[in-house]
Every structure is written in structure tokens, then in C-alpha cells.
Design a protein around this motif. Structure first.
Motif, mmCIF file in Angstrom:
data_model
loop_
_atom_site.group_PDB
_atom_site.id
_atom_site.type_symbol
_atom_site.label_atom_id
_atom_site.label_comp_id
_atom_site.label_asym_id
_atom_site.label_seq_id
_atom_site.Cartn_x
_atom_site.Cartn_y
_atom_site.Cartn_z
ATOM 1 N N ILE A 159 7.792 -1.746 7.130
ATOM 2 C CA ILE A 159 7.713 -2.989 7.506
ATOM 3 C C ILE A 159 7.594 -3.157 9.069
ATOM 4 C CG2 ILE A 159 9.464 -4.853 7.916
ATOM 5 C CD1 ILE A 159 11.201 -4.025 5.622
ATOM 6 N N VAL A 160 8.124 -2.002 9.622
ATOM 7 C CA VAL A 160 7.748 -1.692 11.080
ATOM 8 C C VAL A 160 6.375 -1.607 11.490
ATOM 9 C CG1 VAL A 160 8.448 -0.340 13.028
ATOM 10 C CG2 VAL A 160 10.338 -0.879 11.695
ATOM 11 N N THR A 161 5.916 -0.738 10.648
ATOM 12 C CA THR A 161 4.275 -0.591 10.604
ATOM 13 C C THR A 161 3.475 -1.737 10.552
ATOM 14 O OG1 THR A 161 4.436 1.807 9.920
ATOM 15 C CG2 THR A 161 2.203 0.670 10.051
ATOM 16 N N GLY A 162 3.866 -2.648 9.559
ATOM 17 C CA GLY A 162 3.240 -3.852 9.191
ATOM 18 C C GLY A 162 3.597 -5.019 10.569
ATOM 19 N N LEU A 163 4.756 -5.049 11.007
ATOM 20 C CA LEU A 163 5.143 -5.805 12.144
ATOM 21 C C LEU A 163 4.404 -5.539 13.444
ATOM 22 C CD1 LEU A 163 9.110 -6.373 11.767
ATOM 23 C CD2 LEU A 163 7.299 -8.276 11.543
ATOM 24 N N PHE A 173 0.915 -1.263 0.037
ATOM 25 C CA PHE A 173 -0.259 -0.020 0.067
ATOM 26 C C PHE A 173 0.909 1.223 -0.072
ATOM 27 C CE2 PHE A 173 -3.680 -2.696 1.656
ATOM 28 C CZ PHE A 173 -4.236 -2.585 0.717
ATOM 29 N N GLU A 174 1.915 1.265 0.747
ATOM 30 C CA GLU A 174 2.996 2.444 0.830
ATOM 31 C C GLU A 174 3.392 2.518 -0.482
ATOM 32 O OE1 GLU A 174 6.705 4.165 2.953
ATOM 33 O OE2 GLU A 174 5.100 3.322 4.197
ATOM 34 N N TRP A 175 3.831 1.596 -1.444
ATOM 35 C CA TRP A 175 4.317 1.887 -2.752
ATOM 36 C C TRP A 175 3.210 2.097 -3.781
ATOM 37 C CZ3 TRP A 175 3.435 -0.561 -7.524
ATOM 38 C CH2 TRP A 175 4.305 -0.581 -8.442
ATOM 39 N N LEU A 176 2.221 1.419 -3.611
ATOM 40 C CA LEU A 176 1.033 1.994 -4.429
ATOM 41 C C LEU A 176 0.679 3.581 -4.425
ATOM 42 C CD1 LEU A 176 -0.956 -0.975 -4.334
ATOM 43 C CD2 LEU A 176 0.165 -0.298 -6.170
ATOM 44 N N PHE A 204 0.081 10.674 14.396
ATOM 45 C CA PHE A 204 -0.464 9.366 14.993
ATOM 46 C C PHE A 204 0.480 8.394 14.687
ATOM 47 C CE2 PHE A 204 -4.172 12.273 14.968
ATOM 48 C CZ PHE A 204 -4.276 12.336 16.309
ATOM 49 N N ASN A 205 0.611 7.386 15.728
ATOM 50 C CA ASN A 205 1.372 6.153 15.302
ATOM 51 C C ASN A 205 0.313 5.373 14.338
ATOM 52 O OD1 ASN A 205 1.957 3.081 15.464
ATOM 53 N ND2 ASN A 205 3.653 4.158 16.953
ATOM 54 N N PRO A 206 1.116 5.013 12.912
ATOM 55 C CA PRO A 206 -0.047 4.492 12.060
ATOM 56 C C PRO A 206 -0.444 3.144 12.324
ATOM 57 C CG PRO A 206 1.988 5.474 11.001
ATOM 58 C CD PRO A 206 2.339 5.530 12.457
ATOM 59 N N ALA A 207 0.385 2.375 13.027
ATOM 60 C CA ALA A 207 0.036 0.843 13.335
ATOM 61 C C ALA A 207 -1.086 0.705 14.323
ATOM 62 C CB ALA A 207 1.224 0.059 13.992
ATOM 63 N N LEU A 208 -1.211 1.876 15.342
ATOM 64 C CA LEU A 208 -2.191 2.012 16.287
ATOM 65 C C LEU A 208 -3.457 2.271 15.730
ATOM 66 C CD1 LEU A 208 -0.530 3.294 19.510
ATOM 67 C CD2 LEU A 208 -1.159 0.851 18.968
ATOM 68 N N VAL A 209 -3.257 3.338 14.554
ATOM 69 C CA VAL A 209 -4.466 3.715 13.963
ATOM 70 C C VAL A 209 -5.216 2.854 13.091
ATOM 71 C CG1 VAL A 209 -5.268 5.161 12.000
ATOM 72 C CG2 VAL A 209 -3.544 6.155 13.279
ATOM 73 N N ILE A 239 -7.337 -4.595 5.230
ATOM 74 C CA ILE A 239 -8.249 -3.533 5.326
ATOM 75 C C ILE A 239 -7.427 -2.589 6.734
ATOM 76 C CG2 ILE A 239 -10.281 -2.441 6.568
ATOM 77 C CD1 ILE A 239 -11.762 -4.954 5.155
ATOM 78 N N GLY A 240 -7.015 -3.362 7.603
ATOM 79 C CA GLY A 240 -6.080 -2.342 8.675
ATOM 80 C C GLY A 240 -5.111 -1.944 8.281
ATOM 81 N N ALA A 241 -4.218 -2.644 7.066
ATOM 82 C CA ALA A 241 -2.946 -2.216 6.501
ATOM 83 C C ALA A 241 -3.154 -1.107 5.973
ATOM 84 C CB ALA A 241 -2.221 -3.223 5.912
ATOM 85 N N LEU A 242 -4.412 -1.083 5.210
ATOM 86 C CA LEU A 242 -4.748 0.119 4.338
ATOM 87 C C LEU A 242 -4.913 1.447 5.017
ATOM 88 C CD1 LEU A 242 -5.452 1.381 1.536
ATOM 89 C CD2 LEU A 242 -7.690 0.561 2.038
ATOM 90 N N VAL A 243 -5.740 1.277 6.302
ATOM 91 C CA VAL A 243 -6.131 2.178 7.143
ATOM 92 C C VAL A 243 -4.688 2.847 7.968
ATOM 93 C CG1 VAL A 243 -7.130 2.856 9.155
ATOM 94 C CG2 VAL A 243 -8.330 1.655 7.475
ATOM 95 N N ALA A 244 -4.090 1.926 8.338
ATOM 96 C CA ALA A 244 -2.555 2.285 8.962
ATOM 97 C C ALA A 244 -1.677 3.201 8.064
ATOM 98 C CB ALA A 244 -1.850 0.921 9.324
ATOM 99 N N ILE A 245 -1.661 2.644 6.747
ATOM 100 C CA ILE A 245 -0.555 3.334 5.740
ATOM 101 C C ILE A 245 -1.418 4.482 4.956
ATOM 102 C CG2 ILE A 245 0.783 3.041 3.569
ATOM 103 C CD1 ILE A 245 2.124 1.833 6.044
#
Length: 339
Positions: free
Chosen positions: A79-83, A58-61, A121-126, A100-106
Motif C-alpha cells: 500500500i505504501v509503495t502504491g501511494l 501484483f504483490e499477491w499474484l 532500491f526503493n520500489p516506488a522510485l524504480v 505498468i508502473g506498479a508491475l515494475v515497482a513491485i
């Protein structure tokens, strides 16, 4: 034409870089990843791998086709956000929900604000909080350790169980301290051994506090982070929970409170995010104390047993104000005096 002013030598040179620090965090997460694989089996690796792949994709796209700039996925931040997103999920979490969660995070938590270094805001927590609000049943169905429950398995009452945090909150609501006797010992919680008490293990990343502490030691030794935020969070939770426990036995032992849930994961790896946390030591201590207080309040009297994610996001919003409040006086500048 603007001028670039270069001061006289000598200049200080540093070896830090975004890539070095991000990959250092990834290395620090390895013990927790290995522990999750030991306790949960293949399911934990599938969830984390799916989260990392989705976040990087998603970040690349978004970078290439929407922002129309050179993708920066090589810096390791995606990668850190995904982990971290994957480690905040149950080991049986469906892959389509992870995407879906990854799309919202990134997309929402990071790239909407311009990318790394600009997100408040921290993307992983979002992403995690979005999934918790959108899919509360899937996000609060906890497999028991050593059941090897993956996304292919059916989730039933036989292979899931209540987490220590749920028991703690139930004891408070019912006013029944005897429920706390079902909790694993502090040593068992440190090592991730909860199956003997027929307990659910929580998210992938919170199963073994000892593995998270190894990551903390590594990052402190490598100076990837400082001690101020994690120590202030843990110390505040210990003191606040200890006072509550002394006042009423219905509140759990403070050591068990620290070792339960995602407190260690949040304090070590998520609250310490460079972008969303205060810059100076004084600000980091204020930030950590507030996160600790909010975590205990939400855990004991909130709707959800876990309060770490919400506490960090709330204090992310206050980070600019904290930075302004603790901003040191410049050399030669008169200190501000309140009128």
C-alpha cells in the motif's frame, strides 16, 4: 543441529513492527492526499487508488503463484509503495500506464529480490523512473490546480503549464534571471498556491509542502523515522542552492528550491525507506548530504528538471558501502587501521 543461544535476562522488548510502521507512514501521507484532492480534484484520488490496487494485486499474484509462498500484503508495504508511486505521477496520468508502473515497482523493484527487506532500491522510485523514461510526455505534462483534470479529460495547452522547476532550469540554460520573477512566492509554494501564476502543479504529492511537513512531524513524534535523513537533505540543498544563488542570480532562491518539485516528498517519505537507507545516524547523514548534492546538480545541469528520484536511487546503490564504512566497532574488537 544448530543451537539457539539466548542471552541472560533482562531482555529489551520493543513494540515496533513492520505493520505498525507501514500504517504509520500511510497515516502521515493523509494530509498530502487531502491536499492533492483539494487542488486536483477527483483525478488525484483515481491515480492513487489505481496505483495502490495494482501494487497490492501484483504483490499477491507474484507471491502466491510465482514465489509460491503465503502473500504478505497485510503488512502494508504494498500500500505504501502504491501511494508513493501514485503521488509521484501527474493527476491526469492514464490508468494503463499506472498499471505498468506498479508491475515494475513491485515485480522488478521489490519481489525480484525476494520481497520486503531484500530490495536494494526503493520500489516506488524504480516504477517512477521507469515510467519517466518510457513515457516522458505523459510524465511531464502537468495539469494546473483546480482544473479537475482527470484521466478522462483531454490534456491540452489550456489546462497544463510549466512547473517552477522547469522555469528554474530554463533560466539557467538561457542565462536569464528575469524568468524567475514568474515563480510563485515561497509562501504560495509552501501552501500549494500556484494557479495565480498560471503554473503547472507537478506531481500529486508535491503540490503542498505544508502537508508533507505535517507528515514529517507526525512520523518524528511517533519515532517512525529519525530527523537525520530529511534534515540533512533539506539543509544540503538549501546551502548548495544558496551559494549558487549568491554567486549568480540566475539560480533560484534556496527557499523556493526546497519547496519546489518532489524534494520534500522524496526527503521525507522516500529517502527514509528502512530497507534502502543506512542503518546508523552517521551513515544517514552522509547519505542525506550526498542526495542533496546530487539533487541540486541534476536539477541545474541535468536533462530533467527534477533530480530527487535519480539522486535517491543512486545513493540506494551506495547504502551497503556506507553501512560498511560507518559500521561501529564491536565491543572488545580492535578498530581497523588502514595499511
Amino acid at each position: 543441529m544448530s543451537q539457539i543461544i539466548v542471552s541472560l535476562s533482562p531482555h529489551a522488548h520493543g513494540t515496533d513492527s513492520v505493520e505498525k510502521n507501514m500504517y504509520g507512514v500511510i497515516i502521515a501521507l493523509i494530509p498530502a492526499l487531502l491536499a492533492s484532492f483539494y487542488f486536483f480534484g477527483l483525478g488525484s484520488l483515481i491515480v492513487c487508488a489505481a496505483s495502490v490496487i495494482a501494487c497490492v494485486l501484483f504483490e499477491w499474484l507474484i507471491s502466491k503463484f510465482m514465489l509460491q509462498r503465503t502473500p504478505t500484503i497485510s503488512d502494508g508495504s504494498a500500500i505504501v509503495t502504491g501511494l508513493l508511486l501514485g503521488m509521484n505521477l501527474p493527476s491526469n496520468f492514464p490508468i494503463w500506464m499506472i498499471v505498468i508502473g506498479a508491475l515494475v515497482a513491485i515485480g522488478v523493484g521489490k519481489m525480484t529480490f525476494g520481497g520486503l527487506g531484500q530490495n536494494p532500491f526503493n520500489p516506488a522510485l524504480v516504477g517512477r523512473c521507469f515510467l519517466l523514461v518510457s513515457f516522458p510526455v505523459a510524465m511531464t505534462t502537468w495539469p494546473k490546480p483546480w482544473m479537475n483534470v482527470t484521466f478522462l479529460d483531454e490534456v491540452t495547452d489550456a489546462n497544463t503549464g510549466a512547473t517552477p522547476l522547469y522555469l528554474m532550469q530554463t533560466a539557467i540554460k538561457n542565462g536569464d534571471p528575469s524568468l524567475l520573477e514568474k515563480l510563485p512566492s515561497s509562501l504560495d509554494m509552501l501552501l500549494g498556491v500556484t494557479q495565480t501564476n498560471n503554473m503547472g502543479a507537478g506531481t500529486i504529492g508535491e503540490i503542498c509542502a505544508a502537508a508533507l511537513l505535517l507528515g514529517l512531524i507526525y512520523m518524528l513524534c511517533r519515532r517512525i523515522i529519525t530527523w537525520h535523513i530529511p534534515v540533512s537533505i533539506i539543509a544540503t540543498v538549501f546551502c548548495f542552492s544558496g551559494l549558487l544563488h549568491l554567486s549568480n542570480p540566475v539560480y533560484a532562491d534556496p527557499v523556493q528550491v526546497i519547496l519546489s518539485g518532489g524534494l520534500m516528498l522524496g526527503a521525507i517519505f522516500m529517502a527514509t525507506d528502512y530497507v534502502t537507507s543506512p542503518m546508523c545516524a552517521k551513515g544517514q547523514l552522509i547519505y542525506g548530504v550526498c542526495i542533496g548534492l546530487l539533487t541540486v546538480i541534476i536539477r541545474n545541469w541535468g536533462a530533467y528538471p527534477e533530480g530527487m528520484s535519480f539522486a535517491i536511487l543512486i545513493m540506494n546503490a551506495f547504502t551497503p558501502l556506507i553501512n560498511y564504512y560507518v559500521k561501529p566497532t564491536r565491543f572488545g574488537e580492535q578498530p581497523k587501521v588502514a595499511k
